[in-house]
Design an enzyme around this catalytic site. Structure first.
Site, PDB file in Angstrom:
ATOM      1  N   CYS A   1      -3.382   0.849   6.799  1.00 43.81           N
ATOM      2  CA  CYS A   1      -3.532   0.088   8.050  1.00 43.81           C
ATOM      3  C   CYS A   1      -4.218   0.941   9.106  1.00 43.81           C
ATOM      4  CB  CYS A   1      -2.182  -0.384   8.544  1.00 43.81           C
ATOM      5  SG  CYS A   1      -0.981   0.947   8.673  1.00 43.81           S
TER       6      CYS A   1
ATOM      7  N   GLU B   1       7.977   1.627  14.927  1.00 46.49           N
ATOM      8  CA  GLU B   1       8.884   2.173  13.924  1.00 46.49           C
ATOM      9  C   GLU B   1       8.863   3.683  14.068  1.00 46.49           C
ATOM     10  OE1 GLU B   1       7.256   0.196  10.284  1.00 46.49           O
ATOM     11  OE2 GLU B   1       9.233  -0.745  10.289  1.00 46.49           O
TER      12      GLU B   1
ATOM     13  N   GLU C   1       5.165  -8.672  -3.734  1.00 43.50           N
ATOM     14  CA  GLU C   1       5.275  -9.153  -5.129  1.00 43.50           C
ATOM     15  C   GLU C   1       4.441  -8.288  -6.076  1.00 43.50           C
ATOM     16  OE1 GLU C   1       3.841 -13.122  -4.648  1.00 43.50           O
ATOM     17  OE2 GLU C   1       1.764 -12.495  -4.396  1.00 43.50           O
TER      18      GLU C   1
ATOM     19  N   GLU D   1       4.310  -4.733  12.314  1.00 43.72           N
ATOM     20  CA  GLU D   1       3.338  -3.640  12.120  1.00 43.72           C
ATOM     21  C   GLU D   1       2.180  -4.256  11.345  1.00 43.72           C
ATOM     22  OE1 GLU D   1       3.738  -0.849  13.487  1.00 43.72           O
ATOM     23  OE2 GLU D   1       5.881  -0.755  13.854  1.00 43.72           O
TER      24      GLU D   1
ATOM     25  N   GLY E   1       1.479 -11.874   9.726  1.00 39.84           N
ATOM     26  CA  GLY E   1       2.373 -11.510  10.832  1.00 39.84           C
ATOM     27  C   GLY E   1       2.528 -12.655  11.823  1.00 39.84           C
TER      28      GLY E   1
ATOM     29  N   GLY F   1       2.477  -5.854   7.429  1.00 43.48           N
ATOM     30  CA  GLY F   1       1.524  -6.561   6.587  1.00 43.48           C
ATOM     31  C   GLY F   1       0.313  -6.966   7.414  1.00 43.48           C
ATOM     32  N   GLY F   2      -0.424  -7.950   6.921  1.00 38.46           N
ATOM     33  CA  GLY F   2      -1.651  -8.375   7.598  1.00 38.46           C
ATOM     34  C   GLY F   2      -1.350  -9.165   8.863  1.00 38.46           C
TER      35      GLY F   2
ATOM     36  N   ASN G   1       0.806  -1.232   0.000  1.00 38.61           N
ATOM     37  CA  ASN G   1       0.000   0.000   0.000  1.00 38.61           C
ATOM     38  C   ASN G   1       0.842   1.288   0.000  1.00 38.61           C
ATOM     39  OD1 ASN G   1       0.813  -0.554   2.598  1.00 38.61           O
ATOM     40  ND2 ASN G   1      -1.084   0.149   3.546  1.00 38.61           N
TER      41      ASN G   1
HETATM   42  P1  NDP Z   1       0.408  -9.353   3.553  1.00 38.73           P
HETATM   43  O1  NDP Z   1       0.463  -9.729   4.966  1.00 38.73           O
HETATM   44  O2  NDP Z   1      -0.288 -10.248   2.611  1.00 38.73           O
HETATM   45  O3  NDP Z   1       1.883  -9.163   2.951  1.00 38.73           O
HETATM   46  C1  NDP Z   1       2.825  -8.295   3.514  1.00 38.73           C
HETATM   47  C2  NDP Z   1       4.194  -8.723   3.047  1.00 38.73           C
HETATM   48  O4  NDP Z   1       4.472 -10.022   3.565  1.00 38.73           O
HETATM   49  C3  NDP Z   1       4.346  -8.854   1.534  1.00 38.73           C
HETATM   50  O5  NDP Z   1       5.655  -8.496   1.145  1.00 38.73           O
HETATM   51  C4  NDP Z   1       4.118 -10.328   1.319  1.00 38.73           C
HETATM   52  O6  NDP Z   1       4.676 -10.802   0.131  1.00 38.73           O
HETATM   53  C5  NDP Z   1       4.826 -10.910   2.519  1.00 38.73           C
HETATM   54  N1  NDP Z   1       4.407 -12.245   2.905  1.00 38.73           N
HETATM   55  C6  NDP Z   1       3.275 -12.917   2.572  1.00 38.73           C
HETATM   56  N2  NDP Z   1       3.273 -14.139   3.144  1.00 38.73           N
HETATM   57  C7  NDP Z   1       4.426 -14.251   3.849  1.00 38.73           C
HETATM   58  C8  NDP Z   1       5.018 -15.270   4.662  1.00 38.73           C
HETATM   59  N3  NDP Z   1       4.402 -16.430   4.874  1.00 38.73           N
HETATM   60  N4  NDP Z   1       6.211 -15.035   5.234  1.00 38.73           N
HETATM   61  C9  NDP Z   1       6.846 -13.854   5.052  1.00 38.73           C
HETATM   62  N5  NDP Z   1       6.357 -12.863   4.277  1.00 38.73           N
HETATM   63  C10 NDP Z   1       5.160 -13.046   3.698  1.00 38.73           C
HETATM   64  O7  NDP Z   1      -0.169  -7.904   3.546  1.00 38.73           O
HETATM   65  P2  NDP Z   1      -0.537  -7.037   2.297  1.00 38.73           P
HETATM   66  O8  NDP Z   1       0.647  -6.856   1.408  1.00 38.73           O
HETATM   67  O9  NDP Z   1      -1.788  -7.594   1.741  1.00 38.73           O
HETATM   68  O10 NDP Z   1      -0.794  -5.618   2.995  1.00 38.73           O
HETATM   69  C11 NDP Z   1      -1.948  -5.336   3.635  1.00 38.73           C
HETATM   70  C12 NDP Z   1      -1.823  -5.511   5.135  1.00 38.73           C
HETATM   71  O11 NDP Z   1      -0.719  -4.777   5.651  1.00 38.73           O
HETATM   72  C13 NDP Z   1      -3.030  -4.967   5.856  1.00 38.73           C
HETATM   73  O12 NDP Z   1      -3.508  -5.898   6.788  1.00 38.73           O
HETATM   74  C14 NDP Z   1      -2.518  -3.725   6.570  1.00 38.73           C
HETATM   75  O13 NDP Z   1      -3.216  -3.391   7.695  1.00 38.73           O
HETATM   76  C15 NDP Z   1      -1.101  -4.076   6.824  1.00 38.73           C
HETATM   77  N6  NDP Z   1      -0.310  -2.866   6.963  1.00 38.73           N
HETATM   78  C16 NDP Z   1       0.086  -2.472   8.219  1.00 38.73           C
HETATM   79  C17 NDP Z   1       0.786  -1.295   8.410  1.00 38.73           C
HETATM   80  C18 NDP Z   1       1.230  -0.885   9.784  1.00 38.73           C
HETATM   81  O14 NDP Z   1       2.119  -0.048   9.883  1.00 38.73           O
HETATM   82  N7  NDP Z   1       0.691  -1.426  10.854  1.00 38.73           N
HETATM   83  C19 NDP Z   1       1.128  -0.429   7.291  1.00 38.73           C
HETATM   84  C20 NDP Z   1       0.692  -0.932   6.008  1.00 38.73           C
HETATM   85  C21 NDP Z   1      -0.009  -2.123   5.878  1.00 38.73           C
HETATM   86  P3  NDP Z   1       3.768 -10.921  -1.190  1.00 38.73           P
HETATM   87  O15 NDP Z   1       3.008  -9.659  -1.342  1.00 38.73           O
HETATM   88  O16 NDP Z   1       4.792 -11.061  -2.223  1.00 38.73           O
HETATM   89  O17 NDP Z   1       2.899 -12.090  -0.967  1.00 38.73           O
END
Ligand code: NDP
Length: 488
Positions: free
Chosen positions: A283, A461, A177, A249, A232, A227-228, A151
């Site tokens: 997020c 962070e 990705e 995060e 996480g 990420g999600g 995002n």
């Molecule tokens: P994901 O959790 O799907 O992915 C985040 C990252 O993790 C991507 O680079 C993804 O790679 C990678 N990933 C996926 N599976 C694994 C795994 N098993 N092990 C290690 N890495 C992995 O989140 P999104 O990209 O869909 O982003 C949206 C989410 O991020 C939302 O839930 C949002 O709330 C959260 N977010 C939180 C923030 C915060 O500061 N708290 C800020 C921004 C977003 P790939 O995409 O290549 O699958």
């Protein structure tokens, strides 16, 4: 269309498998670039390069002044390529130009901030009872695996890279990705300004494979993930193998509490911004509007009246204020939540569908959507939708508003709107969230800590907390008496 390679050990390389992935513009499906599709084998090579770079000591022993200056150069180089980064962020993840301009400026400022902090890492001295001299020194953690979402591809990368490098760590960064382009462009800057090989490695590829390797590989000392929450948890599980230092995060379902004594005009404005900036793919998006019953009708009427001002389209087109969602799969997810909201009995006030017109036909657009009469147990009130969907829940009393706000497994962000600052403080103090605003929503500062309570994450962070997250703490005790202690 451009073909990219990944940065491993100071060299630009393809994936070992030779596989690539097409990167497309979510607004129209145009092919933007091809990037290497790495897997765990490529990730291992990047990790080993970072390990060698750290263990050789070259980067760690580079003076804090020199590290800081390199970070300043990165900041400057980002600004030198401002237009390129803005266009790339718009095309890669779909955000409107105005927001991308903010992101790129903030990304450059982040490197400047941590460039300055590199020389301000201090230890302590302690007076010990037996007269020895005791020092507390701060050291880099080592090799860091950094995983960022789609995002805010550039900004999230900089939030991780800048403090880690200021503190003297070596790292492997993996962007999503879906949106790897700005991280790869940033990689070019690191080689140009003179970072030693292996200090910064940037790999592209899926989470399953490359990402998992970063979380589980024993040569990695710390994993920093954004990420999600579901992902996480997996990262945290994988990181337990060698007891990595972990920063997470994660997601949020963030409440906006609007009281009857608010500045009405301003609260309406901020609420729309809270819910719909970056298509709601934030997020910290204010996705639950808790509004006092006495102004509920008037407030939602005004929100709905203003929604048509949010012009949808390609983020580079004139006047566009909301872009497409990042992918068709993500649009499907958001639309499935709209169906769930209807089935649960919430009242759809606006949006809820794709915009009509030829210019939207090939993009992943969803109209800004507001559901009223949402009840706290509905899924659209509890689960993170991560799209332009606002759920409105009316309340009667301050106590009820606080209870509703805290009734979530998440605790990332919250906003309160009231003209009574005493109430504002009283309410904020009772909210279980790490990022809060009174009479505004979303402003984010490189100087202020970012992160959540509960299942929104672990650690912080940005700010001083951001550099703390990349430092180890060592005690050194110096005995000041040459005589044997005579214990045995
Ligand atoms: P994901 O959790 O799907 O992915 C985040 C990252 O993790 C991507 O680079 C993804 O790679 C990678 N990933 C996926 N599976 C694994 C795994 N098993 N092990 C290690 N890495 C992995 O989140 P999104 O990209 O869909 O982003 C949206 C989410 O991020 C939302 O839930 C949002 O709330 C959260 N977010 C939180 C923030 C915060 O500061 N708290 C800020 C921004 C977003 P790939 O995409 O290549 O699958």
């Amino acid at each position: 269309m451009q073909e990219y390679k990944m940065l491993i050990d100071g060299k630009w390389v393809s994936a070992k498998s030779g596989k690539t992935r097409d990167i497309t513009d979510p607004a129209n499906g145009d092919l933007l670039a091809k990037v290497p599709e790495s897997n765990s084998e490529d990730a291992k090579l990047a990790i080993e390069a970072a390990r060698r770079a750290f263990d050789s000591g070259e980067w760690r022993k580079t003076s804090a002044q020199a590290r800081g200056k390199l970070l300043f150069k990165v900041s400057q180089a980002i600004m030198n390529h401002f237009d390129k980064f803005v266009e790339m962020e718009v095309r890669d993840c779909g955000k409107p130009r105005r927001e991308a301009e903010f992101d790129v400026t903030d990304a450059a400022n982040c490197f400047e901030y941590y460039g300055g902090l590199a020389t301000k890492i201090h230890g302590q001295t302690m007076q010990t009872p037996d007269g020895s001299v005791s020092l507390i020194v701060r050291e880099p953690i080592g090799v860091c695996g950094q995983i960022v979402p789609w995002n805010y591809p550039l900004l999230m990368s900089c939030w991780k890279l800048a403090p880690a490098l200021a503190a003297g760590n070596c790292l492997v960064l993996k962007p999503s990705e879906l949106t790897p382009l700005s991280a790869l462009e940033l990689g070019k800057i690191f080689t140009e300004v003179g970072f030693p090989p292996g200090v910064v490695n940037i790999i592209t590829g899926p989470g399953a494979g490359a990402g998992e390797e970063l979380a589980s590989n024993p040569l990695v000392d710390k994993v920093a993930f954004t990420g999600g929450t579901v992902t996480g948890k997996k990262v945290m599980e994988n990181a337990t193998h060698n007891i990595k230092n972990v920063t997470l995060e994660l997601g949020g379902k963030n409440p906006i509490l609007v009281f009857e004594d608010c500045n009405f005009e301003s609260a309406v404005d901020w609420t729309l911004f809270a819910a719909f900036a970056n298509q709601g793919e934030v997020c910290s998006a204010g996705s639950r509007l808790l509004v006092q019953k006495s102004i509920h009708r008037k407030f939602v009427d005004e929100l709905v009246k203003r929604v048509p001002r949010i012009k949808l389209g390609h983020g580079l087109a004139e006047g566009v204020l909301m872009g497409p969602l990042v992918s068709a799969a993500h649009r499907d997810k958001v639309e499935s939540y709209i169906k769930i909201g209807l089935a649960e009995g919430a009242k759809l006030l606006c949006g809820g569908k794709r915009p009509e017109g030829a210019e939207y036909a090939k993009g992943n657009f969803v109209e800004p959507t507001i559901f009223d009469h949402v009840t706290p147990n509905m899924r659209i009130a509890r689960e993170e939708i991560f799209g332009p969907v606002l759920s409105v829940i009316p309340f009667e009393t301050e106590e009820e508003a606080i209870a509703l706000a805290n009734d979530s497994e998440y605790g990332l962000a919250a906003g309160v709107f009231t003209s009574n600052l005493t109430r504002g403080h009283r309410v904020i103090n009772q909210l279980r969230a790490g990022i809060t605003w009174i009479n505004n929503y979303h402003p984010t500062y490189n100087e202020m800590p970012w992160g959540g309570y509960k299942q929104s994450g672990i650690g912080r962070e940005l700010g001083l907390f951001g550099i703390e997250a990349y430092l180890e703490t060592k005690q050194i005790n110096i005995w000041m008496d040459d005589n044997p202690i005579g214990w045995y």
